[in-house]
Enzyme design. Sequence first.
Site, PDB file in Angstrom:
ATOM      1  N   ASP A  29     130.179 -37.158   3.055  1.00 27.03           N
ATOM      2  CA  ASP A  29     129.391 -37.408   4.269  1.00 27.03           C
ATOM      3  C   ASP A  29     128.413 -38.556   3.987  1.00 27.03           C
ATOM      4  OD1 ASP A  29     128.440 -35.391   6.896  1.00 27.03           O
ATOM      5  OD2 ASP A  29     127.203 -37.097   6.319  1.00 27.03           O
ATOM      6  N   GLY A  86     130.185 -30.364  14.752  1.00 28.98           N
ATOM      7  CA  GLY A  86     131.042 -31.157  15.634  1.00 28.98           C
ATOM      8  C   GLY A  86     130.360 -31.762  16.844  1.00 28.98           C
ATOM      9  N   HIS A  91     136.000 -34.709  16.305  1.00 31.39           N
ATOM     10  CA  HIS A  91     137.231 -34.616  15.516  1.00 31.39           C
ATOM     11  C   HIS A  91     136.936 -33.547  14.472  1.00 31.39           C
ATOM     12  CE1 HIS A  91     140.557 -37.024  13.169  1.00 31.39           C
ATOM     13  NE2 HIS A  91     140.625 -35.720  12.913  1.00 31.39           N
ATOM     14  N   HIS A  93     135.965 -31.187  11.708  1.00 29.32           N
ATOM     15  CA  HIS A  93     135.613 -31.430  10.313  1.00 29.32           C
ATOM     16  C   HIS A  93     134.788 -30.258   9.812  1.00 29.32           C
ATOM     17  CE1 HIS A  93     132.652 -33.323  12.970  1.00 29.32           C
ATOM     18  NE2 HIS A  93     131.730 -33.032  12.068  1.00 29.32           N
ATOM     19  N   HIS A  95     132.073 -29.108   7.037  1.00 26.88           N
ATOM     20  CA  HIS A  95     131.078 -29.587   6.073  1.00 26.88           C
ATOM     21  C   HIS A  95     131.096 -28.674   4.846  1.00 26.88           C
ATOM     22  CE1 HIS A  95     128.629 -32.153   8.938  1.00 26.88           C
ATOM     23  NE2 HIS A  95     129.253 -31.382   9.810  1.00 26.88           N
TER      24      HIS A  95
END
Length: 128
Positions: A29, A86, A91, A93, A95
Amino acid sequence: MSTIFSKIIAGEIPSYKVWEDEHHFAFLDINPVQPGHTLVVPKQEIDYLFDMDDAAYAALWKAVKTVEAKVRKATSAKRVVIDVVGYEVPHVHVHLVPTQELSDYPVPPRKNMEPAEFEALAKQIADA
Ligand code: 5GP
């Protein structure tokens, strides 16, 4: 229009890639909560996690497990905290945030609720 994560997966935007398989891509990230904060993304562009079909959903969590082991080993984390938000990038993802203690991961303030509110909400959810 493709998402910023599709552009990263395609190599059109640079990223610090840590792992990839046929259907998933994992990278650091850019604005980490902790060093080693990693995102695991399905290559298929879907906005909302729970709109994924069962097979893709299960495959994503298997990919998360693979990447979690790598993040934990590399950072010596006690726990790798996961979340799916999100709101910023539409899209899917996940974490993965390496932590040593609770304060390493910001938890939002909790609500105070009366027993009657709990009861009403539990019934609403159970009946939904
Ligand atoms: P969310 O959508 O779950 O609220 O947050 C999106 C996450 O993606 C954020 O943690 C943000 O720092 C990260 N992010 C947004 N744009 C980029 C980018 O271009 N590259 C990388 N590596 N991460 C990004």
